[in-house]
Design a protein around this motif. Sequence first.
Motif, PDB file in Angstrom:
ATOM      1  N   ASN A 102       0.818  -1.215   0.000  1.00  0.00           N
ATOM      2  CA  ASN A 102       0.000   0.000   0.000  1.00  0.00           C
ATOM      3  C   ASN A 102       0.853   1.267   0.000  1.00  0.00           C
ATOM      4  OD1 ASN A 102      -2.493  -1.215  -0.277  1.00  0.00           O
ATOM      5  ND2 ASN A 102      -2.719  -1.516   1.926  1.00  0.00           N
ATOM      6  N   TYR A 103       2.054   1.180   0.543  1.00  0.00           N
ATOM      7  CA  TYR A 103       2.969   2.327   0.459  1.00  0.00           C
ATOM      8  C   TYR A 103       3.334   2.592  -1.009  1.00  0.00           C
ATOM      9  CZ  TYR A 103       3.624   1.662   5.507  1.00  0.00           C
ATOM     10  OH  TYR A 103       3.437   1.532   6.861  1.00  0.00           O
ATOM     11  N   LEU A 104       3.608   1.519  -1.745  1.00  0.00           N
ATOM     12  CA  LEU A 104       3.921   1.647  -3.168  1.00  0.00           C
ATOM     13  C   LEU A 104       2.719   2.232  -3.917  1.00  0.00           C
ATOM     14  CD1 LEU A 104       5.600   1.136  -5.743  1.00  0.00           C
ATOM     15  CD2 LEU A 104       4.676  -1.197  -5.733  1.00  0.00           C
ATOM     16  N   PHE A 105       1.533   1.704  -3.653  1.00  0.00           N
ATOM     17  CA  PHE A 105       0.332   2.203  -4.325  1.00  0.00           C
ATOM     18  C   PHE A 105       0.140   3.694  -4.030  1.00  0.00           C
ATOM     19  CE2 PHE A 105      -1.637  -2.292  -3.755  1.00  0.00           C
ATOM     20  CZ  PHE A 105      -0.839  -2.797  -4.752  1.00  0.00           C
ATOM     21  N   SER A 106       0.404   4.103  -2.799  1.00  0.00           N
ATOM     22  CA  SER A 106       0.283   5.521  -2.437  1.00  0.00           C
ATOM     23  C   SER A 106       1.319   6.364  -3.186  1.00  0.00           C
ATOM     24  CB  SER A 106       0.448   5.711  -0.934  1.00  0.00           C
ATOM     25  OG  SER A 106      -0.642   5.127  -0.242  1.00  0.00           O
ATOM     26  N   GLN A 107       2.539   5.857  -3.303  1.00  0.00           N
ATOM     27  CA  GLN A 107       3.565   6.580  -4.064  1.00  0.00           C
ATOM     28  C   GLN A 107       3.092   6.810  -5.500  1.00  0.00           C
ATOM     29  OE1 GLN A 107       6.747   3.747  -2.915  1.00  0.00           O
ATOM     30  NE2 GLN A 107       8.046   5.552  -2.623  1.00  0.00           N
ATOM     31  N   LEU A 108       2.552   5.777  -6.124  1.00  0.00           N
ATOM     32  CA  LEU A 108       2.087   5.902  -7.502  1.00  0.00           C
ATOM     33  C   LEU A 108       0.916   6.883  -7.599  1.00  0.00           C
ATOM     34  CD1 LEU A 108       2.314   2.177  -8.670  1.00  0.00           C
ATOM     35  CD2 LEU A 108       3.854   4.067  -9.263  1.00  0.00           C
ATOM     36  N   ASP A 109       0.006   6.844  -6.621  1.00  0.00           N
ATOM     37  CA  ASP A 109      -1.124   7.781  -6.605  1.00  0.00           C
ATOM     38  C   ASP A 109      -0.649   9.224  -6.483  1.00  0.00           C
ATOM     39  OD1 ASP A 109      -2.957   5.717  -6.835  1.00  0.00           O
ATOM     40  OD2 ASP A 109      -3.422   5.654  -4.682  1.00  0.00           O
ATOM     41  N   LEU A 110       0.391   9.449  -5.703  1.00  0.00           N
ATOM     42  CA  LEU A 110       0.907  10.804  -5.510  1.00  0.00           C
ATOM     43  C   LEU A 110       1.709  11.307  -6.711  1.00  0.00           C
ATOM     44  CD1 LEU A 110       1.938  10.440  -1.770  1.00  0.00           C
ATOM     45  CD2 LEU A 110       0.158  11.964  -2.670  1.00  0.00           C
ATOM     46  N   ILE A 111       2.487  10.438  -7.315  1.00  0.00           N
ATOM     47  CA  ILE A 111       3.340  10.838  -8.438  1.00  0.00           C
ATOM     48  C   ILE A 111       2.541  10.935  -9.737  1.00  0.00           C
ATOM     49  CG2 ILE A 111       5.357  10.184  -9.832  1.00  0.00           C
ATOM     50  CD1 ILE A 111       6.409   8.805  -7.216  1.00  0.00           C
ATOM     51  N   LYS A 112       1.620  10.005  -9.922  1.00  0.00           N
ATOM     52  CA  LYS A 112       0.799   9.961 -11.143  1.00  0.00           C
ATOM     53  C   LYS A 112       1.653   9.918 -12.420  1.00  0.00           C
ATOM     54  CE  LYS A 112      -3.106  12.515  -9.150  1.00  0.00           C
ATOM     55  NZ  LYS A 112      -2.614  12.688  -7.802  1.00  0.00           N
ATOM     56  N   PRO A 113       2.523   8.923 -12.540  1.00  0.00           N
ATOM     57  CA  PRO A 113       3.350   8.854 -13.748  1.00  0.00           C
ATOM     58  C   PRO A 113       2.530   8.460 -14.968  1.00  0.00           C
ATOM     59  CG  PRO A 113       3.602   6.846 -12.498  1.00  0.00           C
ATOM     60  CD  PRO A 113       2.737   7.773 -11.660  1.00  0.00           C
ATOM     61  N   LYS A 114       3.076   8.717 -16.128  1.00  0.00           N
ATOM     62  CA  LYS A 114       2.461   8.250 -17.381  1.00  0.00           C
ATOM     63  C   LYS A 114       2.854   6.791 -17.629  1.00  0.00           C
ATOM     64  CE  LYS A 114       0.921  12.283 -19.075  1.00  0.00           C
ATOM     65  NZ  LYS A 114      -0.369  12.614 -18.563  1.00  0.00           N
ATOM     66  N   ILE A 115       4.112   6.461 -17.239  1.00  0.00           N
ATOM     67  CA  ILE A 115       4.655   5.132 -17.513  1.00  0.00           C
ATOM     68  C   ILE A 115       5.270   4.550 -16.245  1.00  0.00           C
ATOM     69  CG2 ILE A 115       6.330   3.812 -18.888  1.00  0.00           C
ATOM     70  CD1 ILE A 115       6.204   6.141 -20.941  1.00  0.00           C
ATOM     71  N   ILE A 116       5.001   3.276 -16.023  1.00  0.00           N
ATOM     72  CA  ILE A 116       5.635   2.517 -14.938  1.00  0.00           C
ATOM     73  C   ILE A 116       6.459   1.421 -15.595  1.00  0.00           C
ATOM     74  CG2 ILE A 116       5.269   0.981 -12.970  1.00  0.00           C
ATOM     75  CD1 ILE A 116       2.479   2.333 -12.670  1.00  0.00           C
ATOM     76  N   CYS A 117       7.704   1.306 -15.185  1.00  0.00           N
ATOM     77  CA  CYS A 117       8.561   0.223 -15.654  1.00  0.00           C
ATOM     78  C   CYS A 117       8.864  -0.672 -14.463  1.00  0.00           C
ATOM     79  CB  CYS A 117       9.847   0.774 -16.270  1.00  0.00           C
ATOM     80  SG  CYS A 117      10.909  -0.524 -16.938  1.00  0.00           S
ATOM     81  N   THR A 118       8.284  -1.870 -14.472  1.00  0.00           N
ATOM     82  CA  THR A 118       8.557  -2.808 -13.387  1.00  0.00           C
ATOM     83  C   THR A 118       9.824  -3.582 -13.716  1.00  0.00           C
ATOM     84  OG1 THR A 118       7.056  -4.446 -14.373  1.00  0.00           O
ATOM     85  CG2 THR A 118       6.156  -3.024 -12.634  1.00  0.00           C
TER      86      THR A 118
END
Length: 170
Positions: A102-118
Amino acid sequence: QTLPILQKTVKSCSKCPLAETRKNIVFGEGSSNARLVFIGEAPGEEEDIQGRPFVGKAGKLLDQLIEHIGLKRESVYICNVLKCRPPNNRDPDKKEIAACKNYLFSQLDLIKPKIICTLGRHAYNTLFDVDERITKVRGITKDYRGMILLPTYHPSFLLRNQDKIREAWE
């Protein structure tokens, strides 16, 4: 909620036993409005010491890959699924991922990137709640909550399998 406030929350986290053995949390770093976010699996020894993601040999290779696409490390955001190092750099276990995701999900919600590279299977599997091999999904873009997700090999895998570096460059 902001990234600094979330980082303070993570610093005091004790949801799993990794909190007892960490030297530092490894929250993530880079631009808070990055268009591109890289997600690895967990900090290694050097990351735990420095409190920064991808600073060892795998980090140097990731930096080269980022530069290869015409960006700088400071312009992207880099983080991991886990914010604490598993002992002996073992793979994260399901309970650790459940405690930290959930910390990761929150980071993504805050940053709102166009692209995620796993980077590697653990990041991909955590976001989609699946159990896929990276060799099966690598290079196939998917939609993740309105963001483009591109799974690829983890840099440490590439260091162990030099013949795959060409695929990663592509």
